[in-house]
Design an enzyme around this catalytic site. Structure first.
Site, PDB file in Angstrom:
ATOM      1  N   TRP A  91       0.832  -1.205   0.000  1.00 54.10           N
ATOM      2  CA  TRP A  91       0.000   0.000   0.000  1.00 54.10           C
ATOM      3  C   TRP A  91       0.866   1.255   0.000  1.00 54.10           C
ATOM      4  O   TRP A  91       1.903   1.320   0.675  1.00 54.10           O
ATOM      5  CB  TRP A  91      -0.881   0.008   1.252  1.00 54.10           C
ATOM      6  CG  TRP A  91      -1.482   1.345   1.585  1.00 54.10           C
ATOM      7  CD1 TRP A  91      -0.909   2.344   2.326  1.00 54.10           C
ATOM      8  CD2 TRP A  91      -2.766   1.830   1.197  1.00 54.10           C
ATOM      9  NE1 TRP A  91      -1.752   3.429   2.409  1.00 54.10           N
ATOM     10  CE2 TRP A  91      -2.908   3.134   1.734  1.00 54.10           C
ATOM     11  CE3 TRP A  91      -3.821   1.294   0.472  1.00 54.10           C
ATOM     12  CZ2 TRP A  91      -4.056   3.902   1.557  1.00 54.10           C
ATOM     13  CZ3 TRP A  91      -4.966   2.059   0.295  1.00 54.10           C
ATOM     14  CH2 TRP A  91      -5.071   3.340   0.827  1.00 54.10           C
ATOM     15  N   MET A  92       0.404   2.291  -0.707  1.00 58.13           N
ATOM     16  CA  MET A  92       1.045   3.606  -0.685  1.00 58.13           C
ATOM     17  C   MET A  92      -0.020   4.680  -0.612  1.00 58.13           C
ATOM     18  O   MET A  92      -1.045   4.598  -1.300  1.00 58.13           O
ATOM     19  CB  MET A  92       1.891   3.817  -1.943  1.00 58.13           C
ATOM     20  CG  MET A  92       2.493   5.219  -2.061  1.00 58.13           C
ATOM     21  SD  MET A  92       3.448   5.460  -3.573  1.00 58.13           S
ATOM     22  CE  MET A  92       2.151   5.388  -4.809  1.00 58.13           C
ATOM     23  N   ASN A  93       0.229   5.736   0.213  1.00 54.92           N
ATOM     24  CA  ASN A  93      -0.585   6.939   0.108  1.00 54.92           C
ATOM     25  C   ASN A  93       0.315   8.174  -0.026  1.00 54.92           C
ATOM     26  O   ASN A  93       1.034   8.277  -1.025  1.00 54.92           O
ATOM     27  CB  ASN A  93      -1.648   7.037   1.209  1.00 54.92           C
ATOM     28  CG  ASN A  93      -1.163   6.943   2.625  1.00 54.92           C
ATOM     29  OD1 ASN A  93      -0.802   5.860   3.093  1.00 54.92           O
ATOM     30  ND2 ASN A  93      -1.181   8.053   3.360  1.00 54.92           N
ATOM     31  N   ASP A  94       0.330   9.105   0.900  1.00 54.01           N
ATOM     32  CA  ASP A  94       0.928  10.417   0.685  1.00 54.01           C
ATOM     33  C   ASP A  94       2.397  10.366   0.260  1.00 54.01           C
ATOM     34  O   ASP A  94       3.207   9.674   0.885  1.00 54.01           O
ATOM     35  CB  ASP A  94       0.879  11.240   1.971  1.00 54.01           C
ATOM     36  CG  ASP A  94      -0.495  11.369   2.558  1.00 54.01           C
ATOM     37  OD1 ASP A  94      -1.457  10.907   1.935  1.00 54.01           O
ATOM     38  OD2 ASP A  94      -0.605  11.936   3.672  1.00 54.01           O
ATOM     39  N   TRP A 111      -4.423   0.439   3.958  1.00 53.27           N
ATOM     40  CA  TRP A 111      -3.683   1.276   4.906  1.00 53.27           C
ATOM     41  C   TRP A 111      -3.380   0.485   6.177  1.00 53.27           C
ATOM     42  O   TRP A 111      -4.205  -0.290   6.667  1.00 53.27           O
ATOM     43  CB  TRP A 111      -4.501   2.518   5.232  1.00 53.27           C
ATOM     44  CG  TRP A 111      -3.768   3.525   6.057  1.00 53.27           C
ATOM     45  CD1 TRP A 111      -3.048   4.592   5.606  1.00 53.27           C
ATOM     46  CD2 TRP A 111      -3.685   3.582   7.486  1.00 53.27           C
ATOM     47  NE1 TRP A 111      -2.517   5.290   6.654  1.00 53.27           N
ATOM     48  CE2 TRP A 111      -2.898   4.697   7.823  1.00 53.27           C
ATOM     49  CE3 TRP A 111      -4.195   2.784   8.512  1.00 53.27           C
ATOM     50  CZ2 TRP A 111      -2.604   5.043   9.140  1.00 53.27           C
ATOM     51  CZ3 TRP A 111      -3.906   3.113   9.827  1.00 53.27           C
ATOM     52  CH2 TRP A 111      -3.118   4.240  10.134  1.00 53.27           C
ATOM     53  N   PHE A 144       4.473   8.763  10.247  1.00 57.08           N
ATOM     54  CA  PHE A 144       3.549   9.486   9.379  1.00 57.08           C
ATOM     55  C   PHE A 144       4.310  10.541   8.566  1.00 57.08           C
ATOM     56  O   PHE A 144       5.522  10.678   8.653  1.00 57.08           O
ATOM     57  CB  PHE A 144       2.451  10.140  10.216  1.00 57.08           C
ATOM     58  CG  PHE A 144       1.273   9.239  10.513  1.00 57.08           C
ATOM     59  CD1 PHE A 144       1.370   7.871  10.430  1.00 57.08           C
ATOM     60  CD2 PHE A 144       0.052   9.778  10.890  1.00 57.08           C
ATOM     61  CE1 PHE A 144       0.297   7.042  10.701  1.00 57.08           C
ATOM     62  CE2 PHE A 144      -1.040   8.977  11.170  1.00 57.08           C
ATOM     63  CZ  PHE A 144      -0.923   7.601  11.075  1.00 57.08           C
ATOM     64  N   SER A 145       3.565  11.346   7.821  1.00 59.99           N
ATOM     65  CA  SER A 145       4.126  12.238   6.811  1.00 59.99           C
ATOM     66  C   SER A 145       5.004  13.339   7.398  1.00 59.99           C
ATOM     67  O   SER A 145       4.921  13.686   8.577  1.00 59.99           O
ATOM     68  CB  SER A 145       2.996  12.871   5.991  1.00 59.99           C
ATOM     69  OG  SER A 145       2.363  11.927   5.184  1.00 59.99           O
ATOM     70  N   GLU A 152      -4.304  18.881   6.615  1.00 57.19           N
ATOM     71  CA  GLU A 152      -3.091  18.074   6.729  1.00 57.19           C
ATOM     72  C   GLU A 152      -2.170  18.335   5.544  1.00 57.19           C
ATOM     73  O   GLU A 152      -2.506  19.070   4.616  1.00 57.19           O
ATOM     74  CB  GLU A 152      -3.433  16.582   6.824  1.00 57.19           C
ATOM     75  CG  GLU A 152      -4.343  16.057   5.735  1.00 57.19           C
ATOM     76  CD  GLU A 152      -4.834  14.644   6.017  1.00 57.19           C
ATOM     77  OE1 GLU A 152      -4.470  14.071   7.058  1.00 57.19           O
ATOM     78  OE2 GLU A 152      -5.589  14.108   5.185  1.00 57.19           O
TER      79      GLU A 152
END
Length: 498
Positions: A24-27, A51, A83-84, A208
């Site tokens: 999985w990948m997000n930001d 996620w 986190f980011s 965010e």
């Protein structure tokens, strides 16, 4: 070996859009240029396709088209998930962590659940550093560098250098506002101000993924600061997560919005352009502000089709500012490196003519892996044009000249049997108007996505698609009225890895 992932047949990855090697990948986060390499970090769960415990995935590129996957840079530990955040080059060893040499710093967010409850957590900005061009990372023993003062959301540190005040600035997402902290040494931060209450768009979801940068205004001896903010999706929001931006002034401690507080500036009018971040430390001689986004939406992100991996990033874009009748606004262009991405020679569109009448079609042959095209038209009053971007109208742009302006509509279809996906993914977006009679379209169609720039990048719409767009050509169809084709070119793109 991947745990939690079935050994299912893989679909082909996009040719030009970054995807994770698995999971999985997000930001995107931690974007930085150092010693000839673009570093791309991203929120990553390597052990499942939904996620989960967040790592910092890592890849590098010399050309923004071909990416080399590296081992995860940051992994969860007893302090929490990673986190980011952002990354910078500490050129003058301001932090004292590099023995007088330049090095890389990554500012990330520790997210730690308390009492085993996912809804009860602590978030704190932390620091990691690399002395070997980003190949290995050590977490700073003095973490957190900024203890949480008691806020629920306290995350996504974006660190930038403010030259006039000769200080570092950290933009931090804190619920429905962005706080600005300043430091001289990158380690000891103090609160300077906050921005956001009553400004722009707010939903049930938090603000965010902030970004802050200065750009020149085209044609003027002036600059403006741009503040990007991701707006999280609330449970009752039909549009989902999106990215807004503010234009104004920043003196080193406080951001001043030069537009009315209620003005909402969307960076992209599509459904799938979120968590936008820009690269730091791009060489001065380059002069570009390069941005990339997560090509997804939190309303259906965990339900989109997958093939051993789930998650895609946009193709990098170049950002600029121009003055318009409504104020200073962002313009976007696909990064120039697209022209060197293993493409075929540009060609005039098949079956195109200068004059188009109702019922005429222009077929745009697609490339073997991806296609980049441009189309310019002058439209007579009463003309309606449909731009069919995927099979049988599953991705359709309609442009109508209503006599005084052009009106844009975008429709997307698609279902996969998941109730959440089937409820939120299809859409029909209307309302964008441009007071002109000619229109310029630029698009990049890749496996599973569309990026559309209109009117020289003054309007952008980015969308996922769940069909293979290369089974048939893109079709430009004149439904009513008449138009004149002034430019029509496309360039097929061969997968750089093939």
């Amino acid at each position: 070996m991947m745990t939690g992932i079935d050994a299912a047949p893989r679909l082909r990855c996009p040719a030009l859009h970054f995807t994770p090697p698995q999971g999985w990948m997000n930001d995107p986060n931690g974007l930085v240029y150092f010693e000839g390499e673009y570093h791309l970090f991203y929120q990553y769960h390597p052990h499942d396709r939904v996620w989960g415990p967040m790592h910092w995935g890592h890849a590098v590129s010399c050309d923004l088209c071909r990416w080399e996957h590296l081992p995860p840079a940051l992994v969860p530990d007893a302090d929490g998930m990673c986190f980011s955040g952002s990354a910078i080059v500490d050129r003058d060893d301001t932090s004292g962590l590099f023995g007088g040499e330049p090095g890389l710093l990554a500012f990330y967010t520790v997210h730690r659940e308390t009492a085993g409850d996912p809804g009860d957590y602590v978030q704190e900005p932390c620091l990691a550093y690399s002395r070997d061009r980003g190949r290995s990372w050590q977490k700073y023993p003095g973490n957190p560098i900024l203890p949480n003062p008691g806020l629920r959301d306290f995350r996504d540190p974006k660190v930038v250098w403010h030259a006039p005040s000769r200080r570092w600035v950290m933009a931090l997402a804190c619920g429905q506002v962005i706080r600005f902290y300043v430091a001289e040494n990158l380690l000891d931060w103090r609160l300077a101000s906050e921005f956001g209450e009553g400004q722009g768009a707010h939903t049930e979801g938090p603000w965010e993924c902030p970004d802050l940068f200065e750009l020149p205004v085209e044609g003027r001896q002036a600059t403006r600061w741009v503040l990007l903010v991701g707006v999280g999706a609330g449970e009752q929001e039909s549009f989902g997560s999106f990215t807004q931006y503010f234009v104004g002034h920043f003196g080193g401690e406080r951001f001043h919005n030069e537009n009315p507080a209620e003005t909402v500036l969307m960076m992209d009018e599509g459904r799938d352009f979120y968590a936008v971040q820009t690269w730091s430390d791009v060489p001065d001689g380059d002069g570009r502000r390069l941005a990339i986004a997560w090509l997804n939406n939190w309303l259906y992100a965990n339900q989109i089709p997958e093939a051993g991996w789930r998650g895609t990033l946009s193709f990098p874009r170049e950002l600029s500012l121009e003055e318009t009748g409504e104020g200073i606004r962002l313009r976007q262009a696909l990064a120039a490196e697209l022209g060197t991405a293993g493409g075929l020679s540009p060609s005039r569109m098949a079956n195109s003519t200068d004059a188009l009448m109702a019922g005429d079609n222009v077929l745009i042959e697609q490339g073997p892996s991806a296609a980049h095209g441009r189309l310019s038209l002058q439209m007579a009053p009463g003309t309606t044009l449909e731009f069919d971007l995927q099979q049988a109208g599953q991705m359709l742009l309609r442009i109508t000249h209503d006599g005084s302006a052009l009106r844009l509509e975008h429709r997307r279809e698609g279902r996969n049997g998941d109730p959440d996906f089937d409820r939120h993914f299809p859409h029909h977006l209307t309302g964008q108007r441009m007071a002109k009679t000619d229109i310029e379209l630029e698009w990049l169609v890749d496996r599973g996505s569309l990026e559309l720039l209109v009117d020289g990048g003054r309007y952008a719409a980015t969308h996922l698609g769940i069909t293979d767009p290369f089974h048939q050509p893109v079709t430009v169809r004149l439904v009513a009225g008449s138009a004149r084709l002034t430019e029509g070119r496309y360039q097929g793109v061969i997968d750089p890895l093939e």
